[in-house]
Design a protein around this motif. Sequence first.
Motif, PDB file in Angstrom:
ATOM      1  N   VAL A  48      22.199 -42.045 -30.320  1.00 27.27           N
ATOM      2  CA  VAL A  48      22.085 -40.652 -30.744  1.00 27.27           C
ATOM      3  C   VAL A  48      23.368 -39.888 -30.420  1.00 27.27           C
ATOM      4  CG1 VAL A  48      20.846 -38.489 -30.362  1.00 27.27           C
ATOM      5  CG2 VAL A  48      19.574 -40.619 -30.610  1.00 27.27           C
ATOM      6  N   VAL A  49      23.947 -40.140 -29.251  1.00 30.05           N
ATOM      7  CA  VAL A  49      25.190 -39.462 -28.879  1.00 30.05           C
ATOM      8  C   VAL A  49      26.297 -39.797 -29.873  1.00 30.05           C
ATOM      9  CG1 VAL A  49      27.059 -39.430 -27.173  1.00 30.05           C
ATOM     10  CG2 VAL A  49      24.686 -39.148 -26.433  1.00 30.05           C
ATOM     11  N   LEU A  50      26.479 -41.079 -30.169  1.00 26.59           N
ATOM     12  CA  LEU A  50      27.551 -41.481 -31.075  1.00 26.59           C
ATOM     13  C   LEU A  50      27.331 -40.974 -32.497  1.00 26.59           C
ATOM     14  CD1 LEU A  50      28.350 -45.127 -29.903  1.00 26.59           C
ATOM     15  CD2 LEU A  50      29.504 -43.001 -29.304  1.00 26.59           C
ATOM     16  N   ALA A  51      26.075 -40.822 -32.878  1.00 23.18           N
ATOM     17  CA  ALA A  51      25.777 -40.301 -34.208  1.00 23.18           C
ATOM     18  C   ALA A  51      25.943 -38.782 -34.291  1.00 23.18           C
ATOM     19  CB  ALA A  51      24.351 -40.677 -34.616  1.00 23.18           C
ATOM     20  N   THR A  52      25.970 -38.115 -33.139  1.00 22.25           N
ATOM     21  CA  THR A  52      25.958 -36.655 -33.114  1.00 22.25           C
ATOM     22  C   THR A  52      27.328 -36.043 -32.859  1.00 22.25           C
ATOM     23  OG1 THR A  52      23.678 -36.722 -32.298  1.00 22.25           O
ATOM     24  CG2 THR A  52      24.866 -34.640 -32.060  1.00 22.25           C
ATOM     25  N   VAL A  53      28.098 -36.630 -31.946  1.00 21.12           N
ATOM     26  CA  VAL A  53      29.358 -36.002 -31.555  1.00 21.12           C
ATOM     27  C   VAL A  53      30.356 -36.045 -32.710  1.00 21.12           C
ATOM     28  CG1 VAL A  53      29.084 -36.455 -29.102  1.00 21.12           C
ATOM     29  CG2 VAL A  53      30.190 -38.166 -30.549  1.00 21.12           C
ATOM     30  N   GLN A  54      31.263 -35.072 -32.700  1.00 20.31           N
ATOM     31  CA  GLN A  54      32.266 -34.964 -33.754  1.00 20.31           C
ATOM     32  C   GLN A  54      33.647 -35.417 -33.310  1.00 20.31           C
ATOM     33  OE1 GLN A  54      31.506 -34.109 -36.986  1.00 20.31           O
ATOM     34  NE2 GLN A  54      29.441 -34.325 -36.149  1.00 20.31           N
ATOM     35  N   HIS A  55      34.002 -35.146 -32.061  1.00 19.52           N
ATOM     36  CA  HIS A  55      35.361 -35.482 -31.640  1.00 19.52           C
ATOM     37  C   HIS A  55      35.468 -35.904 -30.185  1.00 19.52           C
ATOM     38  CE1 HIS A  55      35.606 -31.582 -29.602  1.00 19.52           C
ATOM     39  NE2 HIS A  55      35.104 -31.039 -30.700  1.00 19.52           N
ATOM     40  N   VAL A  56      34.529 -35.569 -29.334  1.00 21.26           N
ATOM     41  CA  VAL A  56      34.661 -35.907 -27.923  1.00 21.26           C
ATOM     42  C   VAL A  56      34.508 -37.416 -27.725  1.00 21.26           C
ATOM     43  CG1 VAL A  56      32.206 -35.614 -27.318  1.00 21.26           C
ATOM     44  CG2 VAL A  56      33.966 -35.201 -25.589  1.00 21.26           C
ATOM     45  N   GLY A  57      35.407 -38.027 -26.948  1.00 17.69           N
ATOM     46  CA  GLY A  57      35.312 -39.449 -26.658  1.00 17.69           C
ATOM     47  C   GLY A  57      34.132 -39.746 -25.745  1.00 17.69           C
TER      48      GLY A  57
END
Length: 584
Positions: free
Chosen positions: A63-72
């Motif tokens: 879910v995190v990887l699908a949601t974030v736009q730019h933060v590593g």
Amino acid sequence: MTTAADPASLAEKSSTGVRALVEICVDDLAGVLAAERAGADRVELCADLLEGGTTPSRGLIEVVLATVQHVGVQVMVRSRGGDFVYSDDELRVMQADARAIAALARTSRVPVGIVFGALTADGHVDERALDAIRAAAGEVPVTFHKAFDDTVDLFAAYDTLAHHGVVRVLTSGGRATAREGADVLAALHARSDGAGMPAVLVGGSVRAHNVAALLESTGAREVHLRAQLASDRGHLVTDESVIRDTVLAVSERAPYPAVIAVDIGGTSAKGALVDIDGHVLQSSRLATGGSGAETVSRIAELLTDLIAGAEDLGRSVVGAGVVSPGLIDGATGTVRYASTLGWTDVPLARLLSDATGLPVAVDHDVRAAGAAEGAYGAAAGSRNVVFAAIGTGVAASLTSDGRAIEGAISGAGELGHIPVVPGGERCACGQRGCLEVYFSGAGLARRYAASAPPTDGETPDAAAVIARVETDPVAARVWSEGLDALATGLATLTLLVDPEVIVLGGGVAQAGDAFLEPLRERLSAALAWREAPRLTTAALGTHAGRIGAAMLAFEAAQRPEVTRSWTAPVILAEPTTLETETRI
């Protein structure tokens, strides 16, 4: 070579003036989103922070990887709380977690890393466990967490981690807080400037009120903090204001850094604005000039345009990397000779630095592409590599024990001009029997045309010749003779420099099964008493030169550690803000 501008003009672009990276430790999606909104660069994603952090669930990671736009996103791999001495069963579980994270990272739009640490019972880095996790992680970079501070000798542990390819170490210098460990952190950071050394990520009671002093006293360029407070519902939540204040505290002197990468071809130059994660933010392309001096002016103009574009995006350009064909002296940034560009003994790095006020590094285009393939592509993890670019001509990048070979006159890697047919056909260089005559885009097309006069007034190019191999006897003969010549050239290189892997790039190398399998057979046959090195095609395609130039640019900016955490999916992604301009 890096050519620096006037020191006064670079005051705001020095390593102390560029904004340090901020990493936030979080254990839920809300914390990740708070960190992203507040301007953090990375998050360390964990579960159970009260235990010091353990591996988060696969569902949370997805879910995190699908949601974030730019933060590593750096994902903790730790099977339990407590000490860092793990059983074989615990290690098996963590290996499985690392493999799962690596699989998710392949399709991520943002950089993904793994955070891990393991010690032996006597307080040393558990090298066996570290190697197992790195193998499971594949191309995903590994950060060693604060287990580091529990080792008996921090400096010996740091050198061990460097040897095992760890990209970053989270530490407070072996003390309870980073402020108390500042002297050790400064000494570790000094080591991090060496090639292949892990970056130092400073953690331990880092806050907005002390972060500037910590950065000043340690020289570090990355900080880590946990920004949580108790909610009225009895659990911990991430405090966005703490993150925002910390980001602001490290941002006062400079905006987000970026570099410019320029790849010069025979008739055009391509430029890209690249951020610290390897994203292309903006790109531009222009035709090279009619004279050598005009071409230098046009490339300076390209750099200037991209600097202006960076300002519009709120970025500060801290360096430039330029790659070019020809004989390039990387140590001085001088183009000794480039016939297609009209350059002889042109101090390109100095000229471009004078024109832009940036530190500029200049190197050979194929050497830079080879460095990129070695770092992120088909030769990743190998230290002895030949990268051969087969296009209109043929050139090679030679890497021995991790170091690029340039040669006495910067001419190492002229694979296309190895004589492979004694007394053979004349080459444009004046020699006879050069590899380029028999196996290059121009060579294949010319030899086919010489034996099969054009029909309908058209002369097929190399791609058309290759397409006719199965049905046209002339094409089959030209192709077979070309493969014989290439195998001879590669066998010669193999016996001279003993590569572990030979990576083949360029348009002609993309011919598929008609190329690689018969070449493998010929190379093996040519090496009677030894095994042939691994033979493969390039993974980065036409992007390798740009990626190599961006690596040079961060070296010019004295921030080489930035590129160590880059991953192929991110550096190959389409620009997040694409503005392409073509000018003739």
